[in-house]
Design an enzyme around this catalytic site. Structure first.
Site, PDB file in Angstrom:
ATOM      1  N   CYS A   2      22.730 -10.138  13.623  1.00 25.34           N
ATOM      2  CA  CYS A   2      22.016 -10.872  12.578  1.00 25.34           C
ATOM      3  C   CYS A   2      20.525 -10.987  12.888  1.00 25.34           C
ATOM      4  O   CYS A   2      20.087 -10.771  14.015  1.00 25.34           O
ATOM      5  CB  CYS A   2      22.589 -12.263  12.339  1.00 25.34           C
ATOM      6  SG  CYS A   2      24.237 -12.274  11.633  1.00 25.34           S
ATOM      7  N   ARG A  53      22.372  -9.999   7.709  1.00 26.88           N
ATOM      8  CA  ARG A  53      23.659 -10.456   8.229  1.00 26.88           C
ATOM      9  C   ARG A  53      24.524  -9.330   8.781  1.00 26.88           C
ATOM     10  O   ARG A  53      24.696  -8.290   8.151  1.00 26.88           O
ATOM     11  CB  ARG A  53      24.419 -11.163   7.106  1.00 26.88           C
ATOM     12  CG  ARG A  53      25.765 -11.704   7.511  1.00 26.88           C
ATOM     13  CD  ARG A  53      26.396 -12.451   6.351  1.00 26.88           C
ATOM     14  NE  ARG A  53      27.762 -12.824   6.672  1.00 26.88           N
ATOM     15  CZ  ARG A  53      28.731 -12.913   5.789  1.00 26.88           C
ATOM     16  NH1 ARG A  53      28.494 -12.660   4.523  1.00 26.88           N
ATOM     17  NH2 ARG A  53      29.932 -13.250   6.162  1.00 26.88           N
ATOM     18  N   ILE A  56      30.691 -11.311  11.258  1.00 31.46           N
ATOM     19  CA  ILE A  56      31.610 -11.348  12.394  1.00 31.46           C
ATOM     20  C   ILE A  56      32.660 -12.445  12.189  1.00 31.46           C
ATOM     21  O   ILE A  56      33.844 -12.159  12.087  1.00 31.46           O
ATOM     22  CB  ILE A  56      30.855 -11.571  13.723  1.00 31.46           C
ATOM     23  CG1 ILE A  56      29.940 -10.368  13.987  1.00 31.46           C
ATOM     24  CG2 ILE A  56      31.831 -11.774  14.881  1.00 31.46           C
ATOM     25  CD1 ILE A  56      29.057 -10.516  15.194  1.00 31.46           C
ATOM     26  N   ASN A  79      21.110 -17.140  13.444  1.00 26.91           N
ATOM     27  CA  ASN A  79      21.501 -15.960  14.203  1.00 26.91           C
ATOM     28  C   ASN A  79      22.208 -16.444  15.453  1.00 26.91           C
ATOM     29  O   ASN A  79      21.663 -17.250  16.203  1.00 26.91           O
ATOM     30  CB  ASN A  79      20.255 -15.144  14.585  1.00 26.91           C
ATOM     31  CG  ASN A  79      20.575 -14.030  15.566  1.00 26.91           C
ATOM     32  OD1 ASN A  79      21.665 -13.480  15.582  1.00 26.91           O
ATOM     33  ND2 ASN A  79      19.604 -13.699  16.402  1.00 26.91           N
ATOM     34  N   GLY A  80      23.426 -15.969  15.670  1.00 30.46           N
ATOM     35  CA  GLY A  80      24.121 -16.346  16.888  1.00 30.46           C
ATOM     36  C   GLY A  80      25.563 -16.700  16.646  1.00 30.46           C
ATOM     37  O   GLY A  80      26.176 -16.287  15.656  1.00 30.46           O
TER      38      GLY A  80
END
Length: 201
Positions: A2, A53, A56, A79-80
């Site tokens: 991301c 994106r 996940i 993000n993460g």
């Protein structure tokens, strides 16, 4: 992986121009998220958030970003991964029975936490690797935050006219903004070469 990017210009911006600029910044980091993209703009506040994106945890459209909190107060690009987001959800459900989850993303769990506990307390509870940009529509504040170790990248800088704050997962996203200032702070470079990081302030 991301990627996030955006800007906050203290001057009001035109919605169409800001949207196009945010999308252009996100396009520079397209490789970070080939599955989906989006941009959100508040032209009166001069804020634009954009996201690339890589799906996940939530493969459906329920994970689309920028994402707005259930109550509408917060807008986030993230993000993460929040490793304990299911535990955070369970805690939120125990304390607030009226939560209606739209999907299964950790981004939505963060937003619900921000509404219930506030930004600082939620970030203290979050265990993971992350970088976020969060706009508070009620307080008109922008929060940029990273995980404790700084695993997820988050670059930021002030534009050359001093009116815009630019941020993104990679420097190349900031370069797409016309206010990007490529001047180097030589003192900071020397500190980085000496210590391997730039100490406060």
């Amino acid at each position: 992986m991301c990627g996030l990017t955006g800007f906050w210009d203290t001057r009001a911006v035109q919605a169409d121009a800001a949207q196009a600029l945010a999308q252009s910044m996100a396009e520079r980091i397209r490789h970070r998220g080939p599955d989906d993209h989006g941009a959100w703009v508040d032209p009166q506040a001069g804020v634009a958030l954009a996201h690339r994106r890589l799906s996940i945890l939530e493969l459906s459209a329920a994970g689309h970003q920028p994402m707005t909190s259930g109550g509408g107060r917060y807008v986030i690009v993230f993000n993460g991964e929040i490793y304990n987001h299911l535990e955070l959800r369970a805690e939120l459900e125990r304390s607030r029975a009226a939560i209606a989850w739209r999907g299964h993303s950790d981004t939505e769990s963060l937003l619900a936490g921000f509404e219930a506990w506030g930004v600082v307390e939620t970030l203290k509870r979050a265990i993971g690797m992350f970088a976020i940009a969060l706009w508070d529509r009620a307080e008109r504040t922008l929060t940029l935050a990273r995980d404790r170790i700084g695993e997820k990248p988050l670059y930021w800088g002030v534009g050359r006219e001093g009116a815009a704050l630019l941020f993104g997962s990679e420097l190349k996203a900031l370069r797409a903004h016309p206010q990007f200032n490529p001047a180097l702070n030589h003192e900071a470079v020397a500190l980085y070469l000496r210590f391997g990081y730039v100490p406060a302030p």
